[in-house]
Each structure stands twice: as structure tokens, then as C-alpha cells.
Write an enzyme that holds these catalytic residues in place. Structure first.
Site, PDB file in Angstrom:
ATOM      1  N   GLN A  28      94.018  56.970  55.136  1.00 28.73           N
ATOM      2  CA  GLN A  28      92.571  56.941  55.366  1.00 28.73           C
ATOM      3  C   GLN A  28      91.795  57.313  54.120  1.00 28.73           C
ATOM      4  O   GLN A  28      90.704  56.797  53.881  1.00 28.73           O
ATOM      5  CB  GLN A  28      92.201  57.899  56.508  1.00 28.73           C
ATOM      6  CG  GLN A  28      92.656  57.412  57.861  1.00 28.73           C
ATOM      7  CD  GLN A  28      92.191  56.004  58.169  1.00 28.73           C
ATOM      8  OE1 GLN A  28      90.998  55.735  58.229  1.00 28.73           O
ATOM      9  NE2 GLN A  28      93.121  55.090  58.341  1.00 28.73           N
ATOM     10  N   HIS A  34      90.391  54.522  51.877  1.00 31.15           N
ATOM     11  CA  HIS A  34      89.321  53.626  52.318  1.00 31.15           C
ATOM     12  C   HIS A  34      88.097  53.722  51.423  1.00 31.15           C
ATOM     13  O   HIS A  34      87.456  52.716  51.102  1.00 31.15           O
ATOM     14  CB  HIS A  34      88.919  53.943  53.753  1.00 31.15           C
ATOM     15  CG  HIS A  34      89.685  53.156  54.776  1.00 31.15           C
ATOM     16  ND1 HIS A  34      89.531  51.801  54.933  1.00 31.15           N
ATOM     17  CD2 HIS A  34      90.635  53.536  55.672  1.00 31.15           C
ATOM     18  CE1 HIS A  34      90.341  51.380  55.907  1.00 31.15           C
ATOM     19  NE2 HIS A  34      91.024  52.404  56.364  1.00 31.15           N
ATOM     20  N   GLU A  73      87.948  59.958  64.361  1.00 31.15           N
ATOM     21  CA  GLU A  73      88.139  58.529  64.592  1.00 31.15           C
ATOM     22  C   GLU A  73      89.612  58.258  64.918  1.00 31.15           C
ATOM     23  O   GLU A  73      89.941  57.603  65.900  1.00 31.15           O
ATOM     24  CB  GLU A  73      87.718  57.744  63.351  1.00 31.15           C
ATOM     25  CG  GLU A  73      87.961  56.253  63.457  1.00 31.15           C
ATOM     26  CD  GLU A  73      87.759  55.540  62.121  1.00 31.15           C
ATOM     27  OE1 GLU A  73      87.653  54.297  62.146  1.00 31.15           O
ATOM     28  OE2 GLU A  73      87.730  56.203  61.068  1.00 31.15           O
ATOM     29  N   HIS A  74      90.509  58.754  64.069  1.00 33.02           N
ATOM     30  CA  HIS A  74      91.949  58.615  64.281  1.00 33.02           C
ATOM     31  C   HIS A  74      92.545  60.016  64.446  1.00 33.02           C
ATOM     32  O   HIS A  74      92.282  60.898  63.624  1.00 33.02           O
ATOM     33  CB  HIS A  74      92.628  57.941  63.085  1.00 33.02           C
ATOM     34  CG  HIS A  74      92.048  56.615  62.728  1.00 33.02           C
ATOM     35  ND1 HIS A  74      91.108  56.470  61.721  1.00 33.02           N
ATOM     36  CD2 HIS A  74      92.276  55.372  63.226  1.00 33.02           C
ATOM     37  CE1 HIS A  74      90.783  55.189  61.622  1.00 33.02           C
ATOM     38  NE2 HIS A  74      91.467  54.501  62.519  1.00 33.02           N
ATOM     39  N   ASP A 128      95.832  50.018  62.781  1.00 36.65           N
ATOM     40  CA  ASP A 128      94.879  49.269  61.958  1.00 36.65           C
ATOM     41  C   ASP A 128      95.190  47.780  61.950  1.00 36.65           C
ATOM     42  O   ASP A 128      94.293  46.957  61.759  1.00 36.65           O
ATOM     43  CB  ASP A 128      94.914  49.778  60.512  1.00 36.65           C
ATOM     44  CG  ASP A 128      93.869  50.858  60.255  1.00 36.65           C
ATOM     45  OD1 ASP A 128      93.079  51.138  61.165  1.00 36.65           O
ATOM     46  OD2 ASP A 128      93.862  51.418  59.145  1.00 36.65           O
ATOM     47  N   HIS A 155      57.334  48.010  98.584  1.00 34.94           N
ATOM     48  CA  HIS A 155      58.760  48.201  98.819  1.00 34.94           C
ATOM     49  C   HIS A 155      59.000  48.451 100.320  1.00 34.94           C
ATOM     50  O   HIS A 155      59.924  47.884 100.923  1.00 34.94           O
ATOM     51  CB  HIS A 155      59.290  49.410  98.030  1.00 34.94           C
ATOM     52  CG  HIS A 155      59.515  49.141  96.579  1.00 34.94           C
ATOM     53  ND1 HIS A 155      58.506  48.825  95.720  1.00 34.94           N
ATOM     54  CD2 HIS A 155      60.668  49.140  95.845  1.00 34.94           C
ATOM     55  CE1 HIS A 155      58.995  48.651  94.508  1.00 34.94           C
ATOM     56  NE2 HIS A 155      60.318  48.826  94.562  1.00 34.94           N
TER      57      HIS A 155
END
Length: 874
Positions: A697, A700, A766-767, A800, A859
Site C-alpha cells: 500500500q 500507491h 480501507e484494508h 486488488d 391523505h
């Protein structure tokens, strides 16, 4: 860097005006950017992103007197910086080693004796330039320039208080001043853009000729500066070149000469500049066809030689190398090419004699240029990077990386270099070891732990919105025109003519190796299986009471736009993760959007995936402009109902803006930030596995973050993970990106598995990777995470790419509220109710009573009328 007669003042947020395109500005080579405290960060990025396309004249005189901010502007690529007197004194500190020819003093243009004296003292016996802003009295400034001198003096730059006339401008360019004019007032086509100033006339105004026909000698060169030939120009041909963006010259016999109009050997204009005496022009061009010369050679001086000739040969071989040839092998086998580059570099280092050094250097350059050509990089691109590095003013030690320095005797230094703190915004000084900061949860408070786990700070929303909102507005208003202009500028592909590629896609755009195609096909099948299993087999039907039946059924969202990031890494895996579920859900219209490569093409992997999932179009654009095009639609881009996919801060901000605009009526998948991972590891974890998961990661982007929660690990076990992290990182091609991410990543040591999950759920990664004993049984402890990877044989990278789960996940803590992309992301649920006569009897009184409480009589009456009808009928 000679000062040109005309410099355009450019708004780097909004696109160029109708009268002047971004391409026309790049032909002029120089632009003026005014820096304020508010746009400082944005301007730094703009200059850095566009270096090589322009020389930047930057007015920083309104910034605080802070040498570090001015240093940063010079460091990222500003050619010249305009300063105040106070700023100038700071930058002339001998320790900074900044040349005077990169500095310009802003002075008052009035008849102020004090400012004149200060100015004269500042510029005496130097190459310092002068900037006179907001001139109103043209005649006074012209007289002052004649007194100051027009030849052999530092450059003078002048801007105007109001729109000048052409004659005003000519008055100043005749005395060798450079004029700064807002691009909104300029045009390359004065015949149609009446009321705007002609770029061609202004640029040509200082040109001189001693020829009877008044023509100007013109040297035509390629981007490496190699002379292609000698021609002549006139003011008319210069204006026509700027207008058409091609090589147009003045033939002494036939008038205007549009190079290549009959032979096909056309020229794309890169830039025009003139020599120091303003009597000779230089056209830098990209030569097309067989060559410049009428004898069909590249130059009028015979065949090309050297690196330029090698580049042309390699580009030709890349396109059509004979099967089995050595060059074809190099292009198709990255491992072989890497090995040859390393081999030749070692042989060059070992060479002793002059002949051996030249021989080995030639070999290394051959393989290095092969690597460049394979990546679409030209010699001009390399030279632009060399030029960028030559402008840097922030010095660093520059030691070799450890894996190269190990085993070599260190050089003794007479005086060790004292460490110094880098100025704000400057590149961080790189330590020799890549390691994460370490904390013990038992030794810090809950508040301190929250601070430790904070994500890297993002740009302020005000800064981002100041960039994003004008882009969205322009694309919404001007459609394809604005989208193309932004893509040409931000994605650096000036040759791009259209931003949309429509299906069916030609086979030539989907050329893949057998290995890559097989990998995509396998991943496609696994993702398809997992997401197809999520389909609802039938509608939900519930009888809530006798005669009252409620149901819920799903329908696909009809039109979806899928954003596939580019930038530092091309991500065809994102195309799979977004495209396959859209196909499974049955979305009628699928549109991809992804930034193009510099040559205007899209990666073949993305085109192949678009073909497999049935995407009807690929938008060749990135950033906020792509999001806006999908949200509102353009002449070529279909409007969509939902936008999905990860991206940088500008993409995320644009998605949030359009999703809140009722004029767009578009939804998004989720907000997102940079990629991240949290690994929980105990004593059973393999240190090499843990380090590899963290690095997968960290590579990235520099704004990514990785977190290790170490469960009761000893100092020796922590050291083993740290050693693996450093060793593996140093072997990665993206090691500089990894280093940036690790700088704000942390290890938190906890006493128990329970505490580890408590910390993880606070962070909401996230992971989440579980490298602990009985990992599967511990999944029930997970409260907040995008996706979980269980046990030692499940690296995050399988998720991934190929396992089948989706990798488009909530980041930046949004896993507390959002799911990752799944089949439900592409469908909407519709409910229905069906009541029988008995059902309305059973339900009617409750409905009427509640409607009466709320005062909604219509109504109540809708039920009463039906009940009354029933009674009357019975």
C-alpha cells in the site's frame, strides 16, 4: 534565458480565453503567474506539473518576506521570480547560492526618488532584472528605459494598468522591454477575434532585418536542438505559425510556405524564440513525414546521427521490430532489459581507459534509451527533467543509497555537514533507513493515540474547491471544448484531438501480451462469479397484515460512469473492479473515464476491459474535468446517473460537488482519500510477509498511510519487521514514493488481540490484514473495515487484482459508514404495496387517524372515499 517581447499573464485555474489556446501560449514559451498567500500552494503544484511546457515568470512580491517560500518557487521550476526589496535581500544571502539572473526586482513606476535610488543600488553591476507593474504613463517609462539603456542590460518587464493599444506596446518593445499582457486580451486570429490584441504583431514588433526584402533569418531545430534547416520568416508568416500551430515560413519566390502542405512532411510547432539581437528566429518543431529536407532526409545537413538518430530507430523498431529480433526481445521482456541496464552500468563503472568509458557509456545509453522509448519517453522529456533539476536551489547531501554504497570505502570529510531543517514545502531530506514511527499504546493516552492514527493532512477544502469549482463550471458551460483544453493542459497531451473513444474499439488498441490477457481473463471470471452470487434471486414479498402485501425489488442504475485513475500508476484492475459489477447488474450504459498518456492514447488493458464489460465509450480525461463531463454530459460524453471509482483529492472533491448539485442529478459511490492498510500481527507472523503487506500500500502514493498493530511483540521481533521493511523497500522501483508514505506511517504496540481490534476499529482501515493465530475466528471482532484479508497466505494484493472481492473501498475512515463497491452499488430498490378490499378495511382507520394528526386532509380523504365506496357497494 533571453527575455521575449511578449509574456502572457495566465490564469492557471480557468482555461484560456477563446482568442488564445493553451497550445498558443506554449508556443510563446513564457507565462506570467501572480502568486498570493491564498494561491501559493496551488501555484507550486501548477508550476511543477507544467515545467518543460513553459518558462515561468512568477510575481511573488506580494508574499510575506519569507525566503523559504521564494526558494520553493525557484526549486519547483520558476525560471525567474519577481521580488520586493526586502525579499531580494533575503535571497541574496550567500548561503542560498541563488544567481541574480533568476531574480527580478519589482519597482514603483512613479517618479519616486527614494524608490529610484533603492532600485539603482539594487541593480548596480548585476544581472538582476526589473519589473515595472501597472504602467499608466507609457511615455514616461519609455523615456526612462532610453535613459537606462536598451542594449546589454538586464531584462525589463512591464505590465499595464489598463488594456494597452498596439502602439503603446510597440513603443516599449522597440526599447527592448518585455510586456506582460493578460491572455484574455490576446488572440492569434485577429481577423475573427476583433477587439483583441494580435500575438503575432506583438511578438514580431522588435524583430530587425538588414535584408532588402525585410525577411528574418530563421533556424529550424528539433526538440533536441538539432538544426534541421535554414529558412526565412516574415511578420506575416510568424503570425500564421502561431495561428495554425505549424511551421509556416516565407518563401522568397512563392510567398507564405506552409511546410509539408504538398510533401506531407509537416511540422508541429513547439515554440518560437529570437536571438539576443532580435534579428534571427529559432523555430523548435516536431518534424513529421520523411524529414525536413526536399531530399527526404531528416535535416538539410544529411542524415541524423547520435542519440536523436538512435531514438528514431528505436521508435521504428518498437512499432515494427521483426519477430525474434534482439530489440523486439528487449521491448517485450522487461526483466531482460532491466538486467542489461544493470550489467552495462556496472561495466561503465569498471571501465578504466578513455576508449573503454566511451564504449561502455554508449552501450548503457542504448539500453537506457530503449527503456525510455518503451515507456513513451523521448529525449526531449529527459532533457526537460534535466532542466528542471538544474533549476533546483534547495541543496541536499546526495549520498548513494545503501545497497549501492555498502562495501565501498566512505570518503573522509574535513568537516561533517550539519543537519538542517528543510524549508516548508521543500522536499524532505532522505534518511538512509526507511522505517515507521513506533508507539506503545500502554504509554500514551486515548487522545494521543487518536493523534498518532491521524491520516496525512490533505489540502484545505478551500484550496481544492478554488481549483475544482471553476473546472466544473467551465465543462458544464463549454462541454467538449473545455474538456479538451483541460485534458491537453493537465494530462500533457497537446496532440489530443478528441476526448472520447467510442465502441466498438479497434483490435489495434487492445494489443496485449498473452500473459497479461490471461491474467485479465482469470481476474474477470473470479470477479464475475463473486458479484453474480450477490444477485437477488427474487423480490422480497411480505404480508404485513391480512390483505396488505409489501414487496421490494431491484432494478439496475441505467447509466454509470466509472473513473479509472492514472497518475503515478495505471490501474486496469480498477477498470475490472468497477466494470464487471456494472455488467452483472445490467446497467444499460457504461462509460469509462481515464487520463490519457502523453501521446493521447489510452492503455490497451483498459480498452480490452472496456470491450469485455460492454462499455460504450471511454472518456480520455482525468481529474475534476472528467467527473464534470460524466455528471452533466457534453456533446460527446453521455450523461450518467452515478459516478464510481477512486481518485485523488481533486476527483473526490469534484464527485462531492456534483452529487450535491440538483442540476446534475447524479450520485456517487463514496467519498475517498489516499490508499491505506492496517496489519495486525502477533508472534506467529512472518516478518517478511508483514513488511510486504505494508509496502504493497505504501507504493500507491506519498499520501498513502500504512499502520502496523503489533500484538505483544518483543524488540527483536519488531526489529525483524523493520529490517525486512527497509530491505524490501530499497529494492522497489517506487522507493521514493514508499519513503514518502512511510514518513507518516506508524507502528502501535499493544498488549492483547482485544486491544489490537479496538485500535483497528477506531482507525477503520480501507484494508485490514490479519496475520495472527486463529485469524478466521477473530473476524467477528471486526466492526469497521473496507475489506479483510485473513491469515498468512492472503496478501492484500490478491484482493486488488484477482481473488474476486472488490478493491474499490472506503478510505480515510469512511469504512465506519460506507461499504466497498459491490453489486448493490449498481442497483436501486423499488418498493410496492398491494392492498385487497379486506386489507384497506384493516388498515384504513389507522391511516386516517395519523393523517388527521398531521393535518393532511387529502391523505385522509383518499382512504375515506374508498371505504365509503365499499360500504355503499355492499
Amino acid at each position: 534565458m533571453a527575455a521575449p517581447p511578449l509574456i502572457t499573464a495566465y490564469d492557471f485555474v480557468a482555461p484560456p480565453s477563446a482568442g488564445l489556446s493553451a497550445q498558443s501560449i506554449s508556443h510563446l514559451n513564457w507565462i506570467f503567474v501572480a502568486i498570493t498567500p491564498e494561491n501559493y500552494t496551488q501555484a507550486l503544484e501548477f508550476i511543477q506539473d507544467n515545467f518543460g511546457h513553459f518558462n515561468f515568470l512568477v510575481d511573488a512580491s506580494s508574499l510575506p518576506s519569507d525566503a523559504s517560500q521564494l526558494q520553493n518557487l525557484l526549486n519547483v521550476g520558476a525560471s525567474k521570480v519577481i521580488t520586493s526589496l526586502e525579499q531580494l535581500d533575503l535571497l541574496r544571502d550567500p548561503k542560498l547560492q541563488i544567481d541574480d539572473d533568476r531574480l527580478i526586482l519589482a519597482i514603483e513606476n512613479g517618479k519616486n526618488t527614494t524608490s529610484r535610488e533603492a532600485f539603482e543600488n539594487a541593480i548596480r553591476d548585476t544581472s538582476l532584472g526589473v519589473f515595472v507593474p501597472n504602467v499608466a504613463d507609457i511615455e514616461y517609462v519609455r523615456g526612462w528605459l532610453q535613459e537606462y539603456g536598451t542594449d546589454s542590460r538586464p531584462p525589463v518587464y512591464i505590465s499595464f494598468q489598463k488594456i494597452p493599444t498596439l502602439e503603446d506596446i510597440f513603443e516599449l518593445t522597440r526599447v527592448n522591454a518585455s510586456v506582460v499582457i493578460d491572455s484574455r486580451y490576446l488572440t492569434v486570429n485577429p481577423a475573427t477575434d476583433t477587439g483583441l490584441l494580435s500575438v503575432g504583431e506583438i511578438y514580431s514588433s522588435p524583430l530587425k532585418s538588414d535584408r532588402k526584402d525585410g525577411l528574418f533569418t530563421t533556424l529550424v531545430v528539433d526538440e533536441q536542438g538539432v538544426a534541421l534547416g535554414l529558412v526565412y520568416s516574415s511578420k506575416q508568416s510568424v503570425a500564421e505559425s502561431l495561428k495554425t500551430g505549424t511551421g509556416v515560413y516565407q518563401s522568397r519566390k512563392r510567398g507564405l510556405w506552409y511546410k509539408g502542405a504538398t510533401s506531407g512532411a509537416t511540422q508541429e510547432l513547439v515554440k518560437i524564440d529570437m536571438d539576443c539581437d532580435s534579428d534571427c528566429l529559432r523555430f523548435t518543431v516536431r518534424q513529421k513525414g520523411k524529414g525536413f529536407c526536399h531530399l527526404e532526409t531528416r535535416t538539410c545537413f544529411g542524415a541524423s546521427t547520435g542519440l536523436g538518430a538512435l531514438q528514431v530507430t528505436l521508435q521504428s523498431r518498437l512499432a515494427s521490430a521483426p519477430e525474434g529480433s534482439y530489440t523486439a526481445r528487449l521491448f517485450r521482456d522487461p526483466a531482460l532489459l532491466r538486467a542489461k541496464i544493470m550489467e552495462e552500468a556496472e561495466e561503465l563503472c569498471d571501465a578504466k581507459t578513455k576508449d573503454d568509458v566511451a564504449w561502455e557509456a554508449a552501450d548503457l545509453l542504448y539500453f537506457a534509451l530503449t527503456k525510455c522509448v518503451a515507456a513513451g519517453v523521448s529525449i526531449a522529456d529527459v532533457e526537460r527533467n534535466l532542466d528542471a533539476k538544474s533549476l533546483k536551489v534547495v541543496r541536499r547531501k546526495g549520498d548513494a543509497k545503501r545497497k549501492w554504497a555498502d562495501g565501498q570505502k566512505p570518503q573522509e570529510s574535513s568537516a561533517p555537514e550539519a543537519p538542517s531543517k528543510p524549508p516548508p514545502g521543500a522536499p524532505a531530506q532522505k534518511s538512509s533507513r526507511i522505517e515507521m514511527k513506533q508507539y506503545f499504546a500502554s504509554e500514551i493516552s486515548a487522545t494521543e493515540l487518536e493523534d498518532v492514527l491521524k491520516r496525512p493532512s490533505q489540502k484545505s477544502s478551500e484550496t481544492i474547491m478554488g481549483i475544482v469549482n471553476p473546472i466544473i463550471k467551465a465543462v458544464r458551460t463549454d462541454g467538449d471544448k473545455a474538456l479538451l483544453a483541460y485534458t491537453q493542459k493537465f494530462d500533457r497531451c497537446p496532440d489530443l484531438k478528441s476526448t472520447v473513444l467510442k465502441a466498438p474499439y479497434p483490435d489495434s488498441l487492445m494489443t496485449l501480451t498473452a500473459e497479461v490477457k490471461a491474467a485479465i481473463d482469470l481476474s474477470y471470471e473470479n470477479i464475475l462469479k463473486f458479484h453474480a452470487a450477490q444477485k437477488e434471486s427474487k423480490p422480497l414479498v411480505v404480508e404485513t397484515m391480512p390483505g396488505v402485501q409489501c414487496s421490494r425489488f431491484s432494478r439496475p442504475i441505467e447509466r454509470v460512469g466509472l473513473y479509472i485513475p492514472g497518475g503515478t500508476a495505471v490501474l486496469p484492475s480498477s477498470a475490472l473492479m468497477l466494470g464487471v459489477p456494472a455488467m452483472v447488474a445490467g446497467c444499460k450504459t457504461i462509460v469509462f473515464a481515464s487520463p490519457p498518456r502523453p501521446d493521447g492514447s489510452i492503455t490497451p488493458e483498459i480498452v480490452y476491459i472496456a470491450h469485455k464489460v460492454g462499455a460504450e465509450a471511454i472518456v480520455l480525461a482525468g481529474g475534476a474535468q472528467a467527473v464534470a463531463a460524466l455528471a452533466y454530459g457534453t456533446e460527446s460524453v453521455p450523461k450518467v446517473d452515478k459516478i464510481l471509482g477512486p481518485g485523488n483529492q481533486f476527483v473526490t472533491a469534484a464527485k462531492m460537488v456534483v452529487s450535491n448539485d440538483t442540476g446534475a442529478t447524479v450520485s456517487i459511490d463514496m467519498p475517498a482519500g489516499p490508499s491505506e492498510v492496517l496489519v495486525i500481527a502477533d508472534k506467529t507472523a512472518n516478518p517478511a510477509f508483514v513488511a510486504s503487506d505494508l509496502l504493497s500500500q505504501a507504493e500507491h502514493g506519498v499520501d498513502s498511510q500504512v499502520v502496523l498493530i503489533a500484538v505483544d511483540l518483543s524488540d527483536e521481533q519488531l526489529q525483524a519487521i523493520g529490517d525486512e521493511l527497509h530491505a524490501q523497500a530499497m529494492a522497489l522501483p517506487r522507493v521514493d514514493i514508499v519513503r514518502g508514505a512511510i514518513d507518516h506511517s506508524v507502528t502501535v504496540v499493544v498488549d492483547s488481540v482485544e486491544k489490537a481490534f479496538e485500535v483497528s476499529n477506531i482507525y477503520a482501515p480501507e484494508h485490514l490484514i490479519l496475520q495472527i493465530a486463529e485469524a478466521k475466528e477473530c473476524v467477528e471482532r471486526v466492526q469497521n473495515a473496507g475489506s479483510v484479508f485473513i491469515g498468512p497466505w492472503t496478501p492484500e494484493s490478491v484482493g486488488d487484482y484477482s481473488a474476486g472481492v472488490n478493491h474499490s473501498l472506503p478510505t480515510y475512515g469512511y469504512a465506519r459508514q460506507y461499504s466497498g463497491v459491490n453489486l448493490a452499488t449498481y442497483v436501486k430498490h423499488i418498493t410496492s404495496s398491494e392492498l385487497s378490499f379486506e386489507g384497506l378495511q384493516n388498515l384504513g382507520k389507522a391511516v386516517m387517524d395519523l393523517a388527521a394528526v398531521e393535518g393532511l386532509d387529502a391523505h385522509r380523504m383518499a382512504v375515506k372515499i374508498r371505504l365509503d365506496h365499499m360500504r355503499e357497494s355492499s
